[in-house]
Design a protein around this motif. Structure first.
Motif, PDB file in Angstrom:
ATOM      1  N   PHE A 153     -11.617 -15.307   4.235  1.00 48.20           N
ATOM      2  CA  PHE A 153     -10.263 -15.805   4.018  1.00 48.20           C
ATOM      3  C   PHE A 153     -10.239 -17.294   4.321  1.00 48.20           C
ATOM      4  N   LEU A 154      -9.562 -18.050   3.483  1.00 47.60           N
ATOM      5  CA  LEU A 154      -9.270 -19.459   3.730  1.00 47.60           C
ATOM      6  C   LEU A 154      -8.151 -19.847   2.779  1.00 47.60           C
ATOM      7  N   GLY A 155      -7.084 -20.394   3.319  1.00 47.51           N
ATOM      8  CA  GLY A 155      -5.917 -20.689   2.510  1.00 47.51           C
ATOM      9  C   GLY A 155      -5.010 -19.470   2.467  1.00 47.51           C
ATOM     10  N   GLU A 201     -14.371 -12.606  12.510  1.00 43.24           N
ATOM     11  CA  GLU A 201     -14.550 -14.004  12.921  1.00 43.24           C
ATOM     12  C   GLU A 201     -13.288 -14.765  12.564  1.00 43.24           C
ATOM     13  N   GLY A 202     -12.807 -15.601  13.477  1.00 44.58           N
ATOM     14  CA  GLY A 202     -11.678 -16.468  13.192  1.00 44.58           C
ATOM     15  C   GLY A 202     -10.334 -15.834  13.498  1.00 44.58           C
ATOM     16  N   ARG A 254      -6.143 -12.030  15.483  1.00 42.70           N
ATOM     17  CA  ARG A 254      -7.274 -12.799  15.987  1.00 42.70           C
ATOM     18  C   ARG A 254      -8.562 -11.976  15.971  1.00 42.70           C
ATOM     19  N   GLN A 255      -9.674 -12.662  16.195  1.00 36.66           N
ATOM     20  CA  GLN A 255     -10.983 -12.013  16.240  1.00 36.66           C
ATOM     21  C   GLN A 255     -10.939 -10.804  17.173  1.00 36.66           C
ATOM     22  N   GLY A 256     -11.417  -9.663  16.661  1.00 36.85           N
ATOM     23  CA  GLY A 256     -11.432  -8.433  17.438  1.00 36.85           C
ATOM     24  C   GLY A 256     -10.141  -7.634  17.363  1.00 36.85           C
ATOM     25  N   LYS A 292      -8.326 -21.628   8.991  1.00 36.24           N
ATOM     26  CA  LYS A 292      -9.763 -21.918   9.067  1.00 36.24           C
ATOM     27  C   LYS A 292     -10.497 -20.712   8.514  1.00 36.24           C
ATOM     28  N   GLU A 293     -11.680 -20.931   7.966  1.00 40.11           N
ATOM     29  CA  GLU A 293     -12.422 -19.830   7.358  1.00 40.11           C
ATOM     30  C   GLU A 293     -12.584 -18.676   8.346  1.00 40.11           C
ATOM     31  N   SER A 294     -12.297 -17.487   7.881  1.00 42.65           N
ATOM     32  CA  SER A 294     -12.366 -16.283   8.714  1.00 42.65           C
ATOM     33  C   SER A 294     -13.070 -15.178   7.949  1.00 42.65           C
ATOM     34  N   LEU A 295     -13.681 -14.268   8.686  1.00 40.83           N
ATOM     35  CA  LEU A 295     -14.371 -13.124   8.097  1.00 40.83           C
ATOM     36  C   LEU A 295     -13.606 -11.867   8.483  1.00 40.83           C
ATOM     37  N   VAL A 296     -13.256 -11.074   7.473  1.00 44.05           N
ATOM     38  CA  VAL A 296     -12.366  -9.931   7.688  1.00 44.05           C
ATOM     39  C   VAL A 296     -12.946  -8.688   7.037  1.00 44.05           C
TER      40      VAL A 296
END
Length: 106
Positions: A37-39, A56-57, A72-74, A91-95
């Motif tokens: 995810f970003l934007g 992440e993120g 949030r992360q976790g 900010k770039e995040s991993l989902v």
């Protein structure tokens, strides 16, 4: 024959563009989708629940005419069927998302 195991780290390296996804696995009619995810994504709704797990993120789930919920992360969040929403990340995040197989086609 057993299924091939997958590495989340290796799968995440294939995701080079925001809001692209890869399927990590399917259980009955639900899939685990890994996405960056970003934007901001567009507002939409689904006929079935979906769950977000931030690896992440940090992301935000914005409800149309409602609150914006940080995840949030976790942390996880379930968006119920019929709730108009969008996801976004500053900010770039991993989902990791759990969705019915057909939801990305909607």
């Amino acid at each position: 024959m057993p299924e091939r195991k997958l590495s989340i780290t290796e799968a995440s390296e294939l995701l080079t563009q925001p809001f692209t996804h890869t399927v990590l696995g399917q259980v009955d009619d639900y899939c685990a989708y890994l996405s960056r995810f970003l934007g901001a994504y567009r507002f939409h709704e689904h006929a079935k629940d979906e769950m977000y797990l931030v690896l992440e993120g940090e992301i935000f789930i914005d409800y149309y005419d409602g609150p914006s919920v940080p995840v949030r992360q976790g942390e996880t969040l379930v968006v119920r069927a019929g709730e108009r929403h969008r996801s976004r990340a500053e900010k770039e995040s991993l989902v990791l998302m759990f969705k019915a197989v057909h939801l990305f086609a909607e």
